[in-house]
Design a protein around this motif. Structure first.
Motif, PDB file in Angstrom:
ATOM      1  N   PRO A   1     -47.699  22.538  38.448  1.00  0.00           N
ATOM      2  CA  PRO A   1     -49.102  22.811  38.136  1.00  0.00           C
ATOM      3  C   PRO A   1     -49.449  24.289  38.214  1.00  0.00           C
ATOM      4  O   PRO A   1     -50.472  24.718  37.713  1.00  0.00           O
ATOM      5  N   HIS A   2     -48.599  25.123  38.825  1.00  0.00           N
ATOM      6  CA  HIS A   2     -48.883  26.537  38.969  1.00  0.00           C
ATOM      7  C   HIS A   2     -48.234  27.399  37.894  1.00  0.00           C
ATOM      8  O   HIS A   2     -48.392  28.614  37.904  1.00  0.00           O
ATOM      9  N   ALA A   3     -47.509  26.777  36.980  1.00  0.00           N
ATOM     10  CA  ALA A   3     -46.825  27.544  35.936  1.00  0.00           C
ATOM     11  C   ALA A   3     -47.857  28.164  34.991  1.00  0.00           C
ATOM     12  O   ALA A   3     -48.792  27.506  34.564  1.00  0.00           O
ATOM     13  N   GLN A   4     -47.679  29.435  34.662  1.00  0.00           N
ATOM     14  CA  GLN A   4     -48.600  30.137  33.779  1.00  0.00           C
ATOM     15  C   GLN A   4     -48.303  29.822  32.312  1.00  0.00           C
ATOM     16  O   GLN A   4     -49.186  29.527  31.557  1.00  0.00           O
ATOM     17  N   THR A   5     -47.042  29.916  31.914  1.00  0.00           N
ATOM     18  CA  THR A   5     -46.654  29.621  30.539  1.00  0.00           C
ATOM     19  C   THR A   5     -45.496  28.637  30.574  1.00  0.00           C
ATOM     20  O   THR A   5     -44.610  28.738  31.420  1.00  0.00           O
ATOM     21  N   PRO A   6     -45.502  27.694  29.666  1.00  0.00           N
ATOM     22  CA  PRO A   6     -44.395  26.737  29.659  1.00  0.00           C
ATOM     23  C   PRO A   6     -43.093  27.418  29.266  1.00  0.00           C
ATOM     24  O   PRO A   6     -43.081  28.302  28.404  1.00  0.00           O
ATOM     25  N   GLU A   7     -42.013  27.003  29.913  1.00  0.00           N
ATOM     26  CA  GLU A   7     -40.705  27.537  29.554  1.00  0.00           C
ATOM     27  C   GLU A   7     -40.288  26.953  28.219  1.00  0.00           C
ATOM     28  O   GLU A   7     -40.640  25.821  27.899  1.00  0.00           O
ATOM     29  N   PRO A   8     -39.533  27.702  27.408  1.00  0.00           N
ATOM     30  CA  PRO A   8     -39.078  27.138  26.137  1.00  0.00           C
ATOM     31  C   PRO A   8     -38.179  25.940  26.406  1.00  0.00           C
ATOM     32  O   PRO A   8     -37.391  25.937  27.337  1.00  0.00           O
ATOM     33  N   ARG A   9     -38.348  24.906  25.574  1.00  0.00           N
ATOM     34  CA  ARG A   9     -37.559  23.697  25.771  1.00  0.00           C
ATOM     35  C   ARG A   9     -36.109  23.959  25.410  1.00  0.00           C
ATOM     36  O   ARG A   9     -35.803  24.480  24.356  1.00  0.00           O
ATOM     37  N   GLN A  10     -35.223  23.573  26.309  1.00  0.00           N
ATOM     38  CA  GLN A  10     -33.796  23.659  26.051  1.00  0.00           C
ATOM     39  C   GLN A  10     -33.345  22.322  25.477  1.00  0.00           C
ATOM     40  O   GLN A  10     -33.820  21.274  25.909  1.00  0.00           O
ATOM     41  N   PRO A  11     -32.430  22.314  24.525  1.00  0.00           N
ATOM     42  CA  PRO A  11     -31.948  21.037  24.013  1.00  0.00           C
ATOM     43  C   PRO A  11     -31.231  20.277  25.124  1.00  0.00           C
ATOM     44  O   PRO A  11     -30.573  20.873  25.965  1.00  0.00           O
ATOM     45  N   GLU A  12     -31.420  18.966  25.125  1.00  0.00           N
ATOM     46  CA  GLU A  12     -30.762  18.132  26.128  1.00  0.00           C
ATOM     47  C   GLU A  12     -29.257  18.273  25.978  1.00  0.00           C
ATOM     48  O   GLU A  12     -28.739  18.353  24.873  1.00  0.00           O
ATOM     49  N   SER A  13     -28.550  18.290  27.109  1.00  0.00           N
ATOM     50  CA  SER A  13     -27.115  18.514  27.051  1.00  0.00           C
ATOM     51  C   SER A  13     -26.371  17.368  26.373  1.00  0.00           C
ATOM     52  O   SER A  13     -25.296  17.554  25.862  1.00  0.00           O
ATOM     53  N   ASP A  14     -26.949  16.178  26.354  1.00  0.00           N
ATOM     54  CA  ASP A  14     -26.279  15.054  25.699  1.00  0.00           C
ATOM     55  C   ASP A  14     -27.138  14.461  24.584  1.00  0.00           C
ATOM     56  O   ASP A  14     -27.086  13.278  24.310  1.00  0.00           O
ATOM     57  N   PHE A  15     -27.916  15.310  23.918  1.00  0.00           N
ATOM     58  CA  PHE A  15     -28.775  14.846  22.834  1.00  0.00           C
ATOM     59  C   PHE A  15     -27.950  14.254  21.693  1.00  0.00           C
ATOM     60  O   PHE A  15     -28.416  13.365  20.995  1.00  0.00           O
ATOM     61  N   ASP A  16     -26.718  14.719  21.523  1.00  0.00           N
ATOM     62  CA  ASP A  16     -25.854  14.164  20.481  1.00  0.00           C
ATOM     63  C   ASP A  16     -25.604  12.680  20.718  1.00  0.00           C
ATOM     64  O   ASP A  16     -25.498  11.900  19.772  1.00  0.00           O
ATOM     65  N   LEU A  17     -25.536  12.249  21.984  1.00  0.00           N
ATOM     66  CA  LEU A  17     -25.356  10.832  22.294  1.00  0.00           C
ATOM     67  C   LEU A  17     -26.613  10.033  21.964  1.00  0.00           C
ATOM     68  O   LEU A  17     -26.539   8.901  21.497  1.00  0.00           O
ATOM     69  N   VAL A  18     -27.771  10.637  22.200  1.00  0.00           N
ATOM     70  CA  VAL A  18     -29.037   9.991  21.856  1.00  0.00           C
ATOM     71  C   VAL A  18     -29.116   9.821  20.338  1.00  0.00           C
ATOM     72  O   VAL A  18     -29.490   8.760  19.838  1.00  0.00           O
ATOM     73  N   GLU A  19     -28.729  10.853  19.611  1.00  0.00           N
ATOM     74  CA  GLU A  19     -28.748  10.786  18.155  1.00  0.00           C
ATOM     75  C   GLU A  19     -27.775   9.725  17.639  1.00  0.00           C
ATOM     76  O   GLU A  19     -28.094   8.969  16.727  1.00  0.00           O
ATOM     77  N   ALA A  20     -26.588   9.637  18.225  1.00  0.00           N
ATOM     78  CA  ALA A  20     -25.613   8.620  17.818  1.00  0.00           C
ATOM     79  C   ALA A  20     -26.148   7.216  18.087  1.00  0.00           C
ATOM     80  O   ALA A  20     -25.975   6.307  17.264  1.00  0.00           O
ATOM     81  N   ALA A  21     -26.826   7.028  19.215  1.00  0.00           N
ATOM     82  CA  ALA A  21     -27.422   5.720  19.529  1.00  0.00           C
ATOM     83  C   ALA A  21     -28.533   5.390  18.530  1.00  0.00           C
ATOM     84  O   ALA A  21     -28.677   4.233  18.108  1.00  0.00           O
ATOM     85  N   PHE A  22     -29.307   6.404  18.123  1.00  0.00           N
ATOM     86  CA  PHE A  22     -30.350   6.191  17.117  1.00  0.00           C
ATOM     87  C   PHE A  22     -29.722   5.709  15.810  1.00  0.00           C
ATOM     88  O   PHE A  22     -30.191   4.749  15.205  1.00  0.00           O
ATOM     89  N   VAL A  23     -28.669   6.388  15.373  1.00  0.00           N
ATOM     90  CA  VAL A  23     -28.011   6.020  14.107  1.00  0.00           C
ATOM     91  C   VAL A  23     -27.498   4.584  14.173  1.00  0.00           C
ATOM     92  O   VAL A  23     -27.712   3.795  13.249  1.00  0.00           O
ATOM     93  N   ASP A  24     -26.833   4.238  15.279  1.00  0.00           N
ATOM     94  CA  ASP A  24     -26.309   2.869  15.415  1.00  0.00           C
ATOM     95  C   ASP A  24     -27.425   1.837  15.365  1.00  0.00           C
ATOM     96  O   ASP A  24     -27.315   0.817  14.691  1.00  0.00           O
ATOM     97  N   GLY A  25     -28.511   2.100  16.088  1.00  0.00           N
ATOM     98  CA  GLY A  25     -29.627   1.159  16.101  1.00  0.00           C
ATOM     99  C   GLY A  25     -30.349   1.092  14.778  1.00  0.00           C
ATOM    100  O   GLY A  25     -30.712   0.004  14.305  1.00  0.00           O
ATOM    101  N   PHE A  26     -30.565   2.232  14.147  1.00  0.00           N
ATOM    102  CA  PHE A  26     -31.305   2.268  12.891  1.00  0.00           C
ATOM    103  C   PHE A  26     -30.568   1.530  11.779  1.00  0.00           C
ATOM    104  O   PHE A  26     -31.188   0.815  10.993  1.00  0.00           O
TER     105      PHE A  26
END
Length: 158
Positions: free
Chosen positions: A42-67
Motif C-alpha cells: 500500500p505504500h508503493a508510489q509507482t507500480p513496478e513494471p510487470r515481469q513475465p511469469e517464469s513459466d508462462f509458456d506452460l500456461v500458454e501450452a495448457a491454454f492451447v490444449d484446452g482450447f
C-alpha cells in the motif's frame, strides 16, 4: 552421506553442522521461487513494471490444449479472460476476430560448410524431431488485422 556435504538424509539423523550451513528446504537442488500473485504494497508510489511469469509458456501450452478440445470456444475464451474487445497500450480499440494455433514440426537440419557457400542437409531421426505450437490472437484495430501473442491479448484493457 553426500560427498562434501557433511550429513545424510536417511533415517539415521547424523549431521555434521560444522562444515556448512543449511540452505533451507530443497537445499540439494536450489531453484528460483515462483510466485503467481502480485504482492500488494500500500505504500508503493509507482507500480513496478510487470515481469513475465517464469513459466508462462506452460500456461500458454495448457491454454492451447484446452482450447483445441473445448466444445464451446467462446466460453473457453471467457473463462481464460481473453478480452473480445479492449484497448492496446497505444490506445487503439481492438476487437477479436480469430484465434490461430499453428503447429510446426522440425524434421531436418542444415549445417553450413566452412566459408558459407554451401550447406549440408540431414533428415532428423524420429527422436530428434521437435514439435512446436504457435498461438496468436487476431484482432481488428479499425484499419486492419493485428496479430497478438497470448500475453499481449491478456494485457488489453477492457
Amino acid at each position: 552421506m553426500h560427498r562434501d556435504h557433511g550429513h545424510s538424509h536417511g533415517d539415521s539423523h547424523d549431521h555434521d553442522h560444522d562444515d556448512h550451513a543449511h540452505a533451507g528446504p530443497g537445499h540439494n537442488a536450489p531453484r528460483r521461487a515462483v510466485q503467481w500473485q502480485t504482492p500488494h504494497d500500500p505504500h508503493a508510489q509507482t507500480p513496478e513494471p510487470r515481469q513475465p511469469e517464469s513459466d508462462f509458456d506452460l500456461v500458454e501450452a495448457a491454454f492451447v490444449d484446452g482450447f483445441t478440445r473445448a466444445p464451446d470456444p467462446t466460453s473457453f475464451l471467457r473463462l481464460a479472460r481473453v478480452p473480445f474487445a479492449g484497448k492496446s497500450a497505444d490506445g487503439a480499440t481492438l476487437n477479436l476476430l480469430r484465434v490461430e494455433i499453428e503447429e510446426a514440426v522440425d524434421v531436418g537440419s542444415l549445417t553450413p560448410h566452412l566459408g558459407g557457400g554451401s550447406f549440408s542437409y540431414k533428415p532428423l531421426p524420429a527422436k530428434m524431431a521437435s514439435r512446436r505450437r504457435r498461438l496468436a490472437f487476431i484482432y481488428f484495430d479499425g484499419q486492419g488485422a493485428r496479430r497478438l501473442t497470448f500475453a499481449e491479448a491478456l494485457a488489453l484493457t477492457v
